[in-house]
Design a protein around this motif. Structure first.
Motif, PDB file in Angstrom:
ATOM      1  N   ASP A  34       0.039   1.104   2.554  1.00  4.22           N
ATOM      2  CA  ASP A  34      -0.883   0.690   1.362  1.00  4.22           C
ATOM      3  C   ASP A  34      -0.072   0.872  -0.277  1.00  4.22           C
ATOM      4  OD1 ASP A  34      -3.347  -0.040   0.195  1.00  4.22           O
ATOM      5  OD2 ASP A  34      -3.486   1.761  -0.761  1.00  4.22           O
ATOM      6  N   ASN A  35       0.565   1.885  -0.206  1.00  7.27           N
ATOM      7  CA  ASN A  35       1.579   2.052  -1.303  1.00  7.27           C
ATOM      8  C   ASN A  35       2.471   1.068  -1.702  1.00  7.27           C
ATOM      9  OD1 ASN A  35       0.008   4.631  -2.134  1.00  7.27           O
ATOM     10  ND2 ASN A  35       1.476   5.935  -1.169  1.00  7.27           N
ATOM     11  N   GLN A  36       3.246   0.859  -0.449  1.00 10.29           N
ATOM     12  CA  GLN A  36       4.180  -0.143  -0.507  1.00 10.29           C
ATOM     13  C   GLN A  36       3.590  -1.678  -1.010  1.00 10.29           C
ATOM     14  OE1 GLN A  36       7.604  -0.300  -0.368  1.00 10.29           O
ATOM     15  NE2 GLN A  36       7.327  -2.661  -0.619  1.00 10.29           N
ATOM     16  N   ASN A  88       0.561  -1.881  -2.680  1.00  8.99           N
ATOM     17  CA  ASN A  88       0.382  -1.915  -4.237  1.00  8.99           C
ATOM     18  C   ASN A  88       1.637  -1.989  -4.973  1.00  8.99           C
ATOM     19  OD1 ASN A  88      -2.207  -1.410  -3.448  1.00  8.99           O
ATOM     20  ND2 ASN A  88      -1.910   0.570  -3.606  1.00  8.99           N
ATOM     21  N   LYS A  89       2.665  -1.466  -4.689  1.00 10.61           N
ATOM     22  CA  LYS A  89       3.931  -1.692  -5.315  1.00 10.61           C
ATOM     23  C   LYS A  89       4.450  -3.189  -5.327  1.00 10.61           C
ATOM     24  CE  LYS A  89       8.670  -0.145  -5.241  1.00 10.61           C
ATOM     25  NZ  LYS A  89       9.717   0.550  -4.601  1.00 10.61           N
ATOM     26  N   GLU A 127       1.162   4.942   3.261  1.00  9.51           N
ATOM     27  CA  GLU A 127       2.570   4.638   2.731  1.00  9.51           C
ATOM     28  C   GLU A 127       2.509   2.981   2.739  1.00  9.51           C
ATOM     29  OE1 GLU A 127       5.589   6.372   5.320  1.00  9.51           O
ATOM     30  OE2 GLU A 127       4.946   8.346   4.962  1.00  9.51           O
TER      31      GLU A 127
END
Length: 156
Positions: free
Chosen positions: A53-55, A57-58, A51
């Motif tokens: 890592d997703n944040q 990347n975003k 989660e």
């Protein structure tokens, strides 16, 4: 009834135990001031890292978009500044210039055109200010996310 601190249901039983002892008139059980470190399952850590890592990347994608927008705003501001300088140097306010609108040109006086460009410049400056604030926020978010991820990985 005495409960050990290694029992994973300790908090639930401890709260029941406190109420039970209070009802009987006994003092509540003594809690240790040292709380044992909780073990987090590896699956939960992995999910949290994904989660984060997703944040990350975003936020990186948004930051690159903000940087592109800032470049365009700076280009427009430079073009406005250059045009204003050229018009001030080579024309007088009462002269007529041709302003390009799409595929057409419209005749307008220099004073009015300079005023329009000044208004556009103010709007671009406001946009630039907002984008700089967003950029600072995203950079802080990236830094904090990276630090948090590093701490989690280091503790593993």
């Amino acid at each position: 009834m005495i409960f050990s601190h290694t029992n994973k249901f300790n908090l639930r039983y401890l709260s029941c135990s406190v109420d039970y002892h209070r009802d009987l008139g006994f003092p509540p059980p003594i809690r240790s001031s040292v709380v044992p470190a909780m073990s987090v399952p590896p699956e939960a850590l992995q999910k949290m890292l994904l989660e984060m890592d997703n944040q990350l990347n975003k936020s990186q994608a948004e930051l690159s978009m903000v940087n592109l927008q800032l470049d365009k705003v700076n280009t427009n501001l430079a073009m406005i500044d250059s045009t204003k300088k050229s018009l001030a140097k080579y024309t007088v306010p009462s002269e007529t210039v041709w302003k390009g609108i799409g595929k057409a040109f419209v005749a307008t006086d220099v004073g009015g055109y300079l005023q329009e460009m000044a208004n556009d410049g103010k709007q671009f400056e406001e946009t630039k200010s907002g984008l700089n604030k967003k950029k600072a926020y995203l950079e802080t978010t990236l830094t904090n996310t990276i630090n948090a991820m590093s701490q989690i990985v280091d503790k593993k």
